[in-house]
Design a protein around this motif. Structure first.
Motif, PDB file in Angstrom:
ATOM      1  N   ASP A 402       0.828  -1.197   0.000  1.00  0.00           N
ATOM      2  CA  ASP A 402       0.000   0.000   0.000  1.00  0.00           C
ATOM      3  C   ASP A 402       0.865   1.250   0.000  1.00  0.00           C
ATOM      4  N   ARG A 456      -7.010  -3.016   7.922  1.00  0.00           N
ATOM      5  CA  ARG A 456      -7.513  -2.291   6.756  1.00  0.00           C
ATOM      6  C   ARG A 456      -8.863  -2.857   6.299  1.00  0.00           C
ATOM      7  N   LEU A 457      -9.020  -4.173   6.412  1.00  0.00           N
ATOM      8  CA  LEU A 457     -10.268  -4.814   5.980  1.00  0.00           C
ATOM      9  C   LEU A 457     -11.402  -4.612   6.980  1.00  0.00           C
ATOM     10  N   LEU A 460     -14.577  -2.257   6.638  1.00  0.00           N
ATOM     11  CA  LEU A 460     -15.440  -2.639   5.520  1.00  0.00           C
ATOM     12  C   LEU A 460     -16.257  -3.881   5.863  1.00  0.00           C
ATOM     13  N   PHE A 461     -15.598  -4.841   6.507  1.00  0.00           N
ATOM     14  CA  PHE A 461     -16.287  -6.074   6.887  1.00  0.00           C
ATOM     15  C   PHE A 461     -17.401  -5.783   7.885  1.00  0.00           C
ATOM     16  N   PHE A 492      -7.329 -11.278   3.268  1.00  0.00           N
ATOM     17  CA  PHE A 492      -7.740  -9.969   3.771  1.00  0.00           C
ATOM     18  C   PHE A 492      -7.584  -8.904   2.684  1.00  0.00           C
ATOM     19  N   ARG A 493      -6.481  -8.958   1.961  1.00  0.00           N
ATOM     20  CA  ARG A 493      -6.235  -7.948   0.931  1.00  0.00           C
ATOM     21  C   ARG A 493      -7.225  -8.089  -0.230  1.00  0.00           C
ATOM     22  N   ARG A 496     -10.606  -6.764   0.776  1.00  0.00           N
ATOM     23  CA  ARG A 496     -10.610  -5.294   0.830  1.00  0.00           C
ATOM     24  C   ARG A 496     -10.601  -4.692  -0.573  1.00  0.00           C
ATOM     25  N   PRO A 499     -14.882  -5.438  -3.469  1.00  0.00           N
ATOM     26  CA  PRO A 499     -16.125  -5.352  -2.673  1.00  0.00           C
ATOM     27  C   PRO A 499     -17.102  -6.479  -2.975  1.00  0.00           C
ATOM     28  N   LEU A 502     -16.232  -9.455  -0.862  1.00  0.00           N
ATOM     29  CA  LEU A 502     -16.620  -9.236   0.522  1.00  0.00           C
ATOM     30  C   LEU A 502     -18.131  -9.414   0.677  1.00  0.00           C
TER      31      LEU A 502
END
Length: 907
Positions: A402, A456-457, A460-461, A492-493, A496, A499, A502
């Motif tokens: 990142d 980071r995730l 959003l989760f 995880f990446r 993220r 979408p 996820l």
């Protein structure tokens, strides 16, 4: 080859003499070759080089061949007469030839025979991919077979194999007055720090099947049997293919490649951006990162997609784009960048025939640029800066580099306030729970990099979960995933970055307890969510059985059972996800679930029979037969169906098996049947699979588990109850030879077509249905199985009509006796035994049952999102419309019931 108008032979020779001392010296040593090149005869120049290799001394011949080839290829390359791909192939083909020649030479010097059987040269790296660079070393692996290796009678195979290996390296690598052939690096061999230069085949197989690392898998993507005993080398590569190409998505390998890249970047002391001392191979956005990008995606997806099993980097990028694994724009940028970097690499190495990848400074950098036809070294730097900025950014996405540091994780009280705003109940408790995930107890979130990716995730989760039907279930099952996963950084990446992935995960965790529990118990099934391959419904049984055969260890019974569970669980999960996302009609999913179960049964019989026979042997002219009943027999399993089965056996019931501990036929097959049931139902390390129900066998729980075909026929003729004959209408032989199937089918048909007293049959059927209604009540408005006018009533209706009319009408329309209602009901409609609307009514309720087992397992109204998903799966616009259609379908069943039984159903 480009058109002749674009070739510049004169300019190529002038630039070579002016800016590449090695090429100038080589041209001076080979005036005849320079004359051919000056005349634009590139193919003749290559032929001249090959002819130079014809010398009685292999070392001299190979060195002269190599010098001529290197000179000819350099000039044709500079003249733009040969494309890069041709240059790479010619260099690689020579390396193959030289290695093979060296193997044959050293064997002949010791044995006097021109043989190479038993001595294998595997090409790895750029040689394996046919992408050798201009001044590259080669990285072969030398293997030998002690049984077939040519040697003197007194030679010990292992000792002489090492003698051969040392001689091969010397013949190719030694720098003489004629030059050298190839620099040879044998460090890619298995366990190179402790293994000999030439490795026995058996030792190599053991290493790759149990001890090898991810980078070795990546290396073998490009492996090729290039020299020596080619056939044995190809057989070896076939045997270790499961090590390279794994069926399971291997995100752990991605993380290993990522760590390797980060170590390479950390160890690399040159500048990050192109300039003097920049390494076009190891620098950011350079050759190696493009190769790693392709190989990493191949490692992830190649086990499931054979189209990705290609060796060349450009070929791999194109295949990945064609398969939709990477963006086409990324494939173009990386592919074009790769080709240009390889050209610059060649220019660097042509100058002094050195294996260098580093840009020089000052006038030497200008020399490289001028050799390439550019105006200056500054022009070259500017071009490379633009190129590597693009390629490096794409590779950064893959490894999760990142550009901005992760924000600090919120304190528990801050997190609790955020959770409360999202709508979570008991936010303080959940905040504490999340802190427990982050405290290092789980391997998947233990490293700093994993924790950063997780943090980071997480927002959003949590936002997605908060909007779902069942946040607590999602949280609990997600915790199970991170508890049972060793490496989850890449996961995880991916979640993220994508979408939709996820959203798919949260749907699986919240809409269906079956899917949520499967993910919690077997986190590896998350691969299915990420892959989402289109489902191929053709020959599901055969393909599933072949997957089991391909994955099972030959001798280990427990491993076979684990393999059955792994393949079947993943297949069922794939179909369930398709059902959740309304990709296919539920009845089609039900048919596929049935075929998958049949494959599991066949594999369980094969494994149990082989294991059982170790002690008890076999019975001649005899076999175990499995008959499916209920939804299994009808080919319409739901995601939660049991397997209703009957075990039969053929042959002489008084016979005895031929093993060390012989058994009589009846005892033999009863014990074997128990083993088969256990193989399907008993939990192993991979979990449980199916519930097996054998209560429909003759005499039920009181009778033996397996009976002979003759005993089965006698029971059906003399002792069976009406309900048992009804059940037999959905009987289908699932496992057995053609002869055995025919015998059982004959018993079933004779039973179905037996002449019956219509009044007694009707009374029996109505009493059985009344008794069932009294003891088994519907659980809710979606219990289309037990609701009056539902599927049980359809089954009673169909079975009654089959038994009532089989003797007189089956010859007119044999399909009326099919165990598959998709055939039986239309046949009865054609015979005017049922109204035409019954088929769509049954079809809808079957869809509701199959999808409902996933989305409304209690038969009650599901939460809003699940209700919407259920309606969508059943091809209805809303849940209200679905309920209205189900009510209409039940009324249709009621009409047919009244017409047949002269009795009104209370719908």
């Amino acid at each position: 080859m480009t058109s002749s108008g674009e070739m510049d032979w004169k300019g190529a020779l002038e630039r070579a003499r002016a800016h590449a001392p090695f090429l100038a010296r080589s041209l001076d040593r080979q005036p005849a070759l320079e004359e051919l090149l000056a005349s634009g005869k590139g193919e003749d120049a290559l032929a001249w080089s090959r002819a130079r290799g014809n010398h009685e001394n292999a070392g001299i011949g190979l060195r002269r061949h190599r010098l001529g080839l290197a000179t000819a290829l350099a000039i044709t390359d500079l003249a733009r007469a040969f494309p890069l791909s041709r240059v790479l192939v010619e260099l690689s083909s020579f390396a193959d030839f030289a290695l093979d020649k060296a193997i044959r030479t050293v064997i002949a010097e010791r044995t006097g025979e021109d043989r190479c059987d038993g001595m294998i040269g595997l090409a790895l790296g750029k040689q394996g991919a046919s992408e050798l660079n201009y001044s590259s070393d080669i990285d072969p692996i030398l293997l030998y077979d002690p049984e077939t290796l040519p040697r003197r009678s007194r030679d010990e195979p292992g000792e002489v194999a090492q003698r051969y290996a040392r001689a091969i390296v010397k013949l190719l690598s030694e720098n003489t007055v004629e030059g050298y052939v190839q620099r040879v690096d044998l460090r890619l061999r298995p366990a190179s720090e402790i293994s000999p230069l030439a490795v026995p085949l058996a030792s190599a197989i053991t290493h790759y099947q149990g001890q090898a690392l991810a980078w070795e898998r990546a290396a073998f993507i490009r492996a090729r049997a290039a020299a020596g005993d080619i056939a044995s080398g190809e057989a070896f590569l076939t045997e270790i293919a499961p090590f390279v190409w794994r069926q399971k998505l291997d995100f752990g390998a991605v993380e290993e490649i990522r760590e390797l890249t980060l170590r390479i970047r950390a160890d690399y002391l040159g500048p990050e951006r192109p300039g003097p001392a920049y390494d076009v191979k190891r620098g950011r956005g350079g050759i190696r990162e493009i190769e790693f990008f392709a190989q990493t995606h191949q490692l992830i997806h190649g086990g499931r997609d054979p189209s990705l099993r290609v060796r060349g980097t450009r070929d791999a990028l194109d295949a990945l784009a064609a398969a939709g694994r990477i963006e086409s724009s990324h494939a173009n940028i990386l592919g074009e960048g790769y080709d240009r970097l390889r050209v610059i690499e060649h220019r660097l190495q042509m100058v002094e025939d050195r294996q260098t990848h580093i840009l020089p400074d000052g006038e030497k950098l200008d020399q490289v640029a001028w050799l390439d036809g550019l105006g200056s070294g500054a022009d070259l730097i500017e071009e490379l800066a633009q190129l590597t900025t693009q390629t490096g950014a794409i590779y950064d996405e893959l490894i999760g580099q990142d550009p901005e540091p992760a924000p600090p994780a919120p304190q528990p009280d801050e997190r609790a306030r955020a959770l409360a705003q999202m709508g979570f109940a008991e936010p303080e408790t959940l905040a504490e729970r999340i802190e427990g995930w982050r405290d290092g107890r789980y391997a998947s979130i233990r490293s700093p990099q994993a924790l950063e990716a997780f943090d980071r995730l997480l927002p959003l989760f949590l936002e997605a979960v908060a909007k779902s039907d069942d946040p607590p279930r999602a949280i609990s099952r997600f915790q199970c995933i991170i508890e049972r996963t060793q490496s989850a950084i890449t996961l995880f990446r991916l979640l993220r970055a994508e979408p939709t992935l996820l959203e798919r995960l949260v749907s699986a965790l919240t809409l269906s307890s079956i899917l949520a529990d499967t993910l919690a118990q077997r986190p590896e099934t998350i691969d299915v969510l990420l892959e989402r391959e289109p489902i191929d419904f053709s020959d599901t049984y055969a393909r599933t059985l072949q997957q089991i055969h391909d994955g099972a260890e030959r001798e280990d019974y427990e491993a076979k059972l684990d393999c059955i569970r792994q393949v079947i669980t993943e297949a069922r999960f794939t179909l369930a996800i398709s059902l959740l996302e309304a990709e296919h009609k539920p009845s089609r999913i039900a048919a596929a679930l049935s075929q998958i179960a049949e494959a599991a049964i066949t594999a369980a019989i094969e494994g149990a029979q082989a294991e059982f026979a170790r002690a008890h042997g076999y019975l001649a002219d005899s076999e175990l037969i499995v008959v499916g009943l209920g939804r299994l027999g009808g080919g319409a399993l739901s995601p939660a169906s049991d397997l209703d089965m009957i075990y039969l056996f053929s042959g002489d019931f008084s016979a005895e098996s031929d093993g060390a501990r012989p058994l009589g036929a009846t005892l033999y097959y009863n014990r074997l049947a128990t083993r088969v049931s256990a193989a399907l139902s008993v939990p192993t390390a991979q979990g449980a699979l199916y519930d097996v129900d054998t209560r429909l066998r003759p005499q039920g729980k009181q009778g033996p588990l397996a009976v002979s075909i003759e005993a089965f026929a006698k029971y059906q003729c003399e002792s069976a109850w009406t309900w048992e004959h009804m059940a037999l209408n959905r009987a289908r032989v699932l496992a057995g030879s053609d002869v055995a199937r025919a015998k059982v089918d004959e018993v079933i048909a004779d039973t179905q077509c037996k002449t019956r007293d219509p009044a007694k049959l009707k009374a029996d059927v109505l009493k059985m249905r009344s008794d069932m209604a009294e003891h088994k009540h519907p659980k809710g408005e979606l219990d289309v199985k037990l609701l009056r006018g539902g599927l049980v009533d359809v089954e009673f209706l169909i079975h009654f009509l089959q038994l009532r009319h089989a003797a007189s009408r089956a010859s007119d329309h044999p399909a009326m006796l099919s165990p598959d209602f998709a055939s039986a009901i239309p046949a009865m409609i054609d015979l005017d035994l049922l109204e035409r609307e019954l088929w769509p009514a049954y079809d809808l309720m079957t869809d509701v049952l199959v999808a409902g087992r996933l989305l409304a397992p209690e038969g009650k109204e599901p939460p809003p999102a699940a209700a919407k998903a259920l309606a969508r799966a059943c091809r209805r616009t809303s849940y209200a419309e679905l309920l209205a259609n189900v009510a209409s379908a039940r009324r249709c069943v009621g009409r047919c019931w009244t017409q047949t039984f002269e009795e009104t159903l209370e719908i």
